[in-house]
Scaffold this active site. Structure first.
Site, PDB file in Angstrom:
ATOM      1  N   LEU A   1       9.290  12.310  23.846  1.00  0.00           N
ATOM      2  CA  LEU A   1      10.575  11.511  24.386  1.00  0.00           C
ATOM      3  C   LEU A   1      10.278  11.105  25.864  1.00  0.00           C
ATOM      4  O   LEU A   1      11.079   9.844  26.106  1.00  0.00           O
ATOM      5  CB  LEU A   1      11.844  12.473  24.180  1.00  0.00           C
ATOM      6  CG  LEU A   1      13.210  11.981  24.553  1.00  0.00           C
ATOM      7  CD1 LEU A   1      13.371  10.683  23.624  1.00  0.00           C
ATOM      8  CD2 LEU A   1      14.212  13.096  23.972  1.00  0.00           C
TER       9      LEU A   1
ATOM     10  N   TYR B   1      11.862   7.450  15.361  1.00  0.00           N
ATOM     11  CA  TYR B   1      11.499   7.414  13.934  1.00  0.00           C
ATOM     12  C   TYR B   1      12.525   8.346  13.164  1.00  0.00           C
ATOM     13  O   TYR B   1      13.277   8.064  12.083  1.00  0.00           O
ATOM     14  CB  TYR B   1      10.203   8.150  13.662  1.00  0.00           C
ATOM     15  CG  TYR B   1       9.573   8.176  12.133  1.00  0.00           C
ATOM     16  CD1 TYR B   1       9.387   6.874  11.521  1.00  0.00           C
ATOM     17  CD2 TYR B   1       9.771   9.133  11.177  1.00  0.00           C
ATOM     18  CE1 TYR B   1       8.972   6.830  10.238  1.00  0.00           C
ATOM     19  CE2 TYR B   1       9.255   9.332  10.083  1.00  0.00           C
ATOM     20  CZ  TYR B   1       8.980   8.036   9.380  1.00  0.00           C
ATOM     21  OH  TYR B   1       8.595   8.250   7.939  1.00  0.00           O
TER      22      TYR B   1
ATOM     23  N   ARG C   1       0.843  -1.238  -0.067  1.00  0.00           N
ATOM     24  CA  ARG C   1       0.008   0.148  -0.071  1.00  0.00           C
ATOM     25  C   ARG C   1       0.684   1.267  -0.106  1.00  0.00           C
ATOM     26  O   ARG C   1       1.911   1.111  -0.123  1.00  0.00           O
ATOM     27  CB  ARG C   1      -0.984   0.027   1.162  1.00  0.00           C
ATOM     28  CG  ARG C   1      -0.193  -0.026   2.610  1.00  0.00           C
ATOM     29  CD  ARG C   1      -1.273   0.084   3.691  1.00  0.00           C
ATOM     30  NE  ARG C   1      -0.438   0.913   4.872  1.00  0.00           N
ATOM     31  CZ  ARG C   1      -1.029   0.805   6.141  1.00  0.00           C
ATOM     32  NH1 ARG C   1      -2.367   0.522   6.296  1.00  0.00           N
ATOM     33  NH2 ARG C   1      -0.392   1.382   7.132  1.00  0.00           N
TER      34      ARG C   1
ATOM     35  N   ALA D   1       9.789  -0.209   3.098  1.00  0.00           N
ATOM     36  CA  ALA D   1       9.029  -0.896   4.314  1.00  0.00           C
ATOM     37  C   ALA D   1       9.562   0.190   5.629  1.00  0.00           C
ATOM     38  O   ALA D   1      10.504   0.595   5.687  1.00  0.00           O
ATOM     39  CB  ALA D   1       9.427  -1.941   4.487  1.00  0.00           C
ATOM     40  N   GLY D   2       8.436   0.823   6.221  1.00  0.00           N
ATOM     41  CA  GLY D   2       8.888   1.598   7.237  1.00  0.00           C
ATOM     42  C   GLY D   2       7.571   1.736   8.205  1.00  0.00           C
ATOM     43  O   GLY D   2       6.325   1.532   7.950  1.00  0.00           O
TER      44      GLY D   2
ATOM     45  N   ILE E   1       2.977   4.620  -0.542  1.00  0.00           N
ATOM     46  CA  ILE E   1       4.077   5.018  -1.295  1.00  0.00           C
ATOM     47  C   ILE E   1       4.840   3.677  -2.019  1.00  0.00           C
ATOM     48  O   ILE E   1       5.304   3.671  -3.301  1.00  0.00           O
ATOM     49  CB  ILE E   1       5.158   5.615  -0.437  1.00  0.00           C
ATOM     50  CG1 ILE E   1       4.715   6.971   0.099  1.00  0.00           C
ATOM     51  CG2 ILE E   1       6.465   6.011  -1.283  1.00  0.00           C
ATOM     52  CD1 ILE E   1       5.702   7.695   1.217  1.00  0.00           C
TER      53      ILE E   1
ATOM     54  N   ASP F   1       9.051 -10.548   5.748  1.00  0.00           N
ATOM     55  CA  ASP F   1       8.974  -9.415   6.854  1.00  0.00           C
ATOM     56  C   ASP F   1      10.313  -9.226   6.814  1.00  0.00           C
ATOM     57  O   ASP F   1      11.452  -9.820   7.115  1.00  0.00           O
ATOM     58  CB  ASP F   1       8.760 -10.134   8.182  1.00  0.00           C
ATOM     59  CG  ASP F   1       8.834  -9.112   9.166  1.00  0.00           C
ATOM     60  OD1 ASP F   1       9.340  -8.260   9.108  1.00  0.00           O
ATOM     61  OD2 ASP F   1       8.393  -9.408  10.472  1.00  0.00           O
TER      62      ASP F   1
HETATM   63  P1  NAI Z   1       2.178   2.781   5.096  1.00  0.00           P
HETATM   64  O1  NAI Z   1       2.390   2.381   6.374  1.00  0.00           O
HETATM   65  O2  NAI Z   1       1.261   3.178   4.128  1.00  0.00           O
HETATM   66  O3  NAI Z   1       3.084   1.620   4.324  1.00  0.00           O
HETATM   67  C1  NAI Z   1       4.117   0.972   4.745  1.00  0.00           C
HETATM   68  C2  NAI Z   1       3.980  -0.400   4.266  1.00  0.00           C
HETATM   69  O4  NAI Z   1       5.317  -0.960   4.609  1.00  0.00           O
HETATM   70  C3  NAI Z   1       2.964  -1.359   4.836  1.00  0.00           C
HETATM   71  O5  NAI Z   1       2.413  -2.022   3.687  1.00  0.00           O
HETATM   72  C4  NAI Z   1       3.642  -2.282   5.692  1.00  0.00           C
HETATM   73  O6  NAI Z   1       2.939  -3.712   6.012  1.00  0.00           O
HETATM   74  C5  NAI Z   1       4.944  -2.353   5.338  1.00  0.00           C
HETATM   75  N1  NAI Z   1       5.868  -2.924   6.503  1.00  0.00           N
HETATM   76  C6  NAI Z   1       5.826  -2.345   7.776  1.00  0.00           C
HETATM   77  N2  NAI Z   1       6.822  -3.379   8.385  1.00  0.00           N
HETATM   78  C7  NAI Z   1       7.225  -4.218   7.514  1.00  0.00           C
HETATM   79  C8  NAI Z   1       8.233  -5.171   7.552  1.00  0.00           C
HETATM   80  N3  NAI Z   1       8.747  -5.427   8.924  1.00  0.00           N
HETATM   81  N4  NAI Z   1       8.625  -5.890   6.580  1.00  0.00           N
HETATM   82  C9  NAI Z   1       7.827  -5.671   5.212  1.00  0.00           C
HETATM   83  N5  NAI Z   1       6.867  -4.720   5.359  1.00  0.00           N
HETATM   84  C10 NAI Z   1       6.696  -3.856   6.203  1.00  0.00           C
HETATM   85  O7  NAI Z   1       3.408   3.852   4.873  1.00  0.00           O
HETATM   86  P2  NAI Z   1       3.635   5.021   3.782  1.00  0.00           P
HETATM   87  O8  NAI Z   1       3.367   6.192   4.179  1.00  0.00           O
HETATM   88  O9  NAI Z   1       3.632   4.524   2.428  1.00  0.00           O
HETATM   89  O10 NAI Z   1       5.298   5.034   4.060  1.00  0.00           O
HETATM   90  C11 NAI Z   1       6.287   4.368   3.253  1.00  0.00           C
HETATM   91  C12 NAI Z   1       7.592   4.682   3.571  1.00  0.00           C
HETATM   92  O11 NAI Z   1       7.977   6.145   3.499  1.00  0.00           O
HETATM   93  C13 NAI Z   1       8.042   4.330   4.997  1.00  0.00           C
HETATM   94  O12 NAI Z   1       9.305   4.213   4.949  1.00  0.00           O
HETATM   95  C14 NAI Z   1       7.835   5.611   5.742  1.00  0.00           C
HETATM   96  O13 NAI Z   1       8.601   5.901   6.813  1.00  0.00           O
HETATM   97  C15 NAI Z   1       8.362   6.768   4.616  1.00  0.00           C
HETATM   98  N6  NAI Z   1       7.768   7.933   4.699  1.00  0.00           N
HETATM   99  C16 NAI Z   1       6.503   8.472   4.717  1.00  0.00           C
HETATM  100  C17 NAI Z   1       6.072   9.819   4.883  1.00  0.00           C
HETATM  101  C18 NAI Z   1       4.513  10.046   4.651  1.00  0.00           C
HETATM  102  O14 NAI Z   1       4.131  11.234   5.078  1.00  0.00           O
HETATM  103  N7  NAI Z   1       3.594   9.253   4.468  1.00  0.00           N
HETATM  104  C19 NAI Z   1       7.016  10.894   5.045  1.00  0.00           C
HETATM  105  C20 NAI Z   1       8.506  10.044   5.023  1.00  0.00           C
HETATM  106  C21 NAI Z   1       8.706   8.943   4.992  1.00  0.00           C
END
Ligand code: NAI
Length: 251
Positions: A103, A159, A23, A95-96, A25, A67
């Site tokens: 804090l 984070y 899902r 993945a994040g 990004i 994972d």
């Molecule tokens: P989201 O939560 O919509 O998607 C993250 C995906 O990573 C999920 O499908 C989740 O299942 C997967 N994931 C989590 N843990 C995992 C693991 N251990 N192994 C494999 N997959 C795993 O998040 P979003 O917003 O799409 O973020 C994607 C990346 O962009 C992340 O690294 C996030 O930190 C980074 N980011 C997002 C921002 C935002 O405003 N949405 C801003 C800056 C960075």
């Protein structure tokens, strides 16, 4: 860099792995890399199930339940790409997770889970793939950092630290991977409209949008196009960089 064989499909013949692709990004990154001609292996936690299959089907790629924090994640991925494709060209460590807390109330579990997924896993995945000889010459590693890793953010010490660490990884790995003609770069998104940010309380979300010089959140495609640029073999001289996506941060 030499011009790509096809300007329409600059990633034709390339194999890309996108973690967290079920899902947000990651799903859009999968779409954009597939549009550019790559075979995309969409990876996400096993619990992502149908959403992960949906991404893979949409892009004509492969769904890989993985994972990234599992001890054998890197070796499993190396085995998969070596068996099916003889290797991999593009790794997108997307993945994040967030586990926000001010804090004073931050606890060990929140620290270690966030550092584990966001920082240790991207480092280990690349190491394991390189060690297995699975990452091909001419390839690209793209790590998803965050503006929180550059400017910091209240309630996100864990984070922000993990995302700053990702920038450290890029600096450290760029000269090492250059020996194999592999680039490594990071994208640092600002506030992007996804499920992750939809979970933030409304007032904080509004602040997130307003601290951008654009005065609004970005879309997943803003990040995905930046990733595609780094993945393009035509940008093979571009390595060790961090690109902020979603306006100038006015934090
Ligand atoms: P989201 O939560 O919509 O998607 C993250 C995906 O990573 C999920 O499908 C989740 O299942 C997967 N994931 C989590 N843990 C995992 C693991 N251990 N192994 C494999 N997959 C795993 O998040 P979003 O917003 O799409 O973020 C994607 C990346 O962009 C992340 O690294 C996030 O930190 C980074 N980011 C997002 C921002 C935002 O405003 N949405 C801003 C800056 C960075």
């Amino acid at each position: 860099a030499a011009a790509p064989a096809s300007w329409d499909k600059p990633l034709q013949g390339k194999v890309a792995v996108v973690t967290g692709a079920a899902r947000g990004i990651g799903a859009t990154i999968a779409e954009v890399l597939a549009r550019d001609g790559a075979h995309v292996i969409a990876a996400d936690i096993p619990a992502a199930g149908d959403a992960l299959s949906a991404t893979a089907n949409k892009v004509g790629g492969t769904a890989l339940p993985l994972d990234v924090t599992a001890a054998d994640a890197g070796t499993k991925l190396a085995e998969h790409v070596l068996e099916r494709h003889g290797g991999v060209d593009i790794i997108v460590n997307n993945a994040g997770i967030t586990r926000d807390k001010l804090l004073a109330n931050m606890d060990d579990a929140r620290w270690s889970s966030v550092i584990g997924v966001n920082l240790i896993a991207p480092q280990k995945l690349v190491d394991d793939l390189v060690e297995a000889g699975a990452l091909r010459e001419g390839g690209s590693v793209i790590d998803v950092s965050s503006i929180a890793g550059i400017a910091g953010n209240r309630g996100q010490t864990n984070y922000g630290t993990s995302k700053a660490g990702v920038i450290g990884l890029v600096d450290a790995y760029a000269p090492i991977l250059a020996e194999k003609k592999i680039t490594i770069n990071a994208v640092a998104p600002g506030f992007i409209e996804t499920a992750m940010t939809a979970a933030i309380p409304l007032a904080t979300r509004e602040v997130g949008r307003r601290i951008s010089s654009l005065q609004q959140g970005g879309q997943t495609v803003d990040v995905a196009e930046t990733v595609a640029y780094f993945a393009n073999p035509a940008s093979s001289a571009v390595t060790g960089n961090v690109v902020r996506v979603c306006g100038q941060s006015m934090l």
